[in-house]
Design an enzyme around this catalytic site. Structure first.
Site, PDB file in Angstrom:
ATOM      1  N   HIS A   1      45.831 -54.931  52.653  1.00  0.00           N
ATOM      2  CA  HIS A   1      47.198 -54.556  53.014  1.00  0.00           C
ATOM      3  C   HIS A   1      47.499 -53.094  52.664  1.00  0.00           C
ATOM      4  O   HIS A   1      48.511 -52.538  53.098  1.00  0.00           O
ATOM      5  CB  HIS A   1      48.188 -55.485  52.300  1.00  0.00           C
ATOM      6  CG  HIS A   1      49.476 -55.669  53.029  1.00  0.00           C
ATOM      7  ND1 HIS A   1      49.814 -54.970  54.159  1.00  0.00           N
ATOM      8  CD2 HIS A   1      50.541 -56.489  52.777  1.00  0.00           C
ATOM      9  CE1 HIS A   1      51.014 -55.338  54.578  1.00  0.00           C
ATOM     10  NE2 HIS A   1      51.475 -56.258  53.755  1.00  0.00           N
TER      11      HIS A   1
ATOM     12  N   ASP B   1      48.877 -53.081  58.066  1.00  0.00           N
ATOM     13  CA  ASP B   1      50.190 -53.712  57.944  1.00  0.00           C
ATOM     14  C   ASP B   1      50.188 -55.068  58.632  1.00  0.00           C
ATOM     15  O   ASP B   1      49.325 -55.369  59.468  1.00  0.00           O
ATOM     16  CB  ASP B   1      51.271 -52.823  58.565  1.00  0.00           C
ATOM     17  CG  ASP B   1      51.453 -51.523  57.795  1.00  0.00           C
ATOM     18  OD1 ASP B   1      51.229 -51.538  56.576  1.00  0.00           O
ATOM     19  OD2 ASP B   1      51.795 -50.505  58.429  1.00  0.00           O
TER      20      ASP B   1
END
Length: 406
Positions: free
Chosen positions: A377, A381
């Site tokens: 992450h 995204d």
């Protein structure tokens, strides 16, 4: 005069290995280039050949020792023949004799040979499922599990070990066994833990209707096999779909290097393959430029060589994205862990009939598969992860998109 046997160059950035097994004992006759020992590295097992013909000299290291490139592990004494070697060689253990007798007509890989000797079984009594009928580790394990010809294990008295006698059990045997982790398993454990400690791991799910791919495969599999001499499998569709999705969402194909992001304009797809010593991930290089036949041939070759233990360092170096198919083992859903420095991995799962509400409101049983994308992450995204999975889903549910790049 003795010739030193040294640890060969193991591959890029690999400086040490573990001695997995001695294939020749002191006094054994050896031919030039005949394997005398096996080494286990972080990725593969490989054999050390004799530099010249002669008689095996003394071992300089023990099984399980860590050895560096260039280190001397044994010597080969000049001269001597089979008769001399047989006279000088120590008497083998009973299980070794049985294995060596059978080896006269059966070639065993280092990992298989080790398992045969551990359990004292006759490899000649086991049906091989590997290439050209060769035995695999799974063949031996299944044979041992069946209870056939297992060597009795020595029992250790708990009293003699200074321990209190165990309370009798009503449920049968309570044997325990300690087995040293292979170097491959140690590396897998370390790298997966590093991924959890370093990356901000997150997994996003979707599901895909496999009807169109199954129909396409059923319709063309015979023609495909006849023309390309390879089966048309499901993995080819997912590799090509992933290549298309990686082009649309380039961050999934990128990696973090310090404070920089490295984007790749090519797709080197690591494909998880089950091998006797654990899971390995050989790389399909420039998969975006390959045909379905090229992909399937490459995957098939990886599978065969994984079973035979002949995958090389070069086969598993690099990779920009990984596909792992737990569905072949029956997995319904999982959260795969990325393979650093890669930033994402796609998990495939089993196909099962599930009720699906169709556009007209009717309910049909459709062959569905869950997809899981685990990703870092820090770089990817949620929007990009979802978009990537949607691109995969669209391509699999409408394979024509793979041909016209939609």
């Amino acid at each position: 005069m003795a010739t030193e046997v040294t640890v060969p160059v193991l591959g890029e950035s690999i400086t040490e290995a573990t001695l997995g097994e001695w294939l020749k004992q002191p006094g054994d006759a050896v031919a030039a280039d005949e394997p005398i020992a096996s080494l286990e590295t972080d990725k593969v097992a490989l054999e050390v050949p004799a530099p010249e013909a002669g008689v095996m000299g003394a071992h300089q290291v023990e099984v399980g020792d860590t050895v560096e490139v260039g280190a001397v592990i044994a010597t080969i004494e000049a001269g001597g023949g089979a008769a001399t070697a047989a006279k000088a060689a120590p008497a083998p253990a009973k299980s070794e004799a049985k294995a060596e007798e059978s080896d006269a007509s059966i070639t065993l890989s280092p990992s298989v040979r080790r398992l045969v000797l551990e359990h004292g079984v006759d490899p000649g009594q086991i049906t091989g499922t590997g290439k050209d009928g060769r035995l695999t580790k799974a063949d031996v394990e299944q044979y041992v599990k069946s209870g056939a010809q297992q060597a009795p294990k020595a029992e250790t008295s708990s009293a003699s070990a200074g321990q209190a006698p165990a309370t009798p059990s009503q449920g049968g045997n309570r044997n325990e066994e300690r087995v040293r982790m292979t170097r491959l398993r140690q590396t897998v454990a370390r790298r997966l833990k590093e991924a959890q400690d370093t990356a901000a791991l997150l997994t996003t799910f979707n599901d895909v209707d496999m009807t169109a791919v199954m129909e396409t495969r059923s319709k063309y599999k015979d023609l495909f096999a006849k023309k390309h001499d390879v089966k048309l499998g499901f993995m080819g569709f997912f590799v090509k779909a992933a290549c298309m999705a990686l082009k649309d969402v380039p961050s999934v194909n990128a990696q973090i290097d310090g404070e920089e992001i490295v984007y790749h304009d090519y797709a080197d797809i690591s494909v998880a393959v089950s091998a006797p010593n654990g899971l390995v991930v050989p790389v399909i290089r420039n998969a975006e430029a390959m045909s379905f036949a090229d992909v399937e041939n490459t995957i098939g070759d990886f599978g065969k060589r994984a079973k035979d233990g002949t995958l090389t360092m070069a086969d598993m170096q690099g990779g920009t994205f990984t596909i792992s198919n737990g569905g072949v083992f029956g997995s319904l859903m999982s959260t795969p862990i990325i393979n650093p420095p890669q930033s994402a991995v796609l998990g495939l799962h089993r196909i099962e009939q599930r009720p699906v509400v169709m556009p007209d409101g009717s309910i049909e049983a459709r062959p569905m598969m869950y997809l899981a994308l685990s990703y870092d992450h820090r770089l990817i995204d949620g929007r990009e992860a979802v978009t990537f999975l949607v691109r995969i889903k669209e391509a699999i549910e409408d394979p024509a998109r793979l041909l016209i790049d939609l």
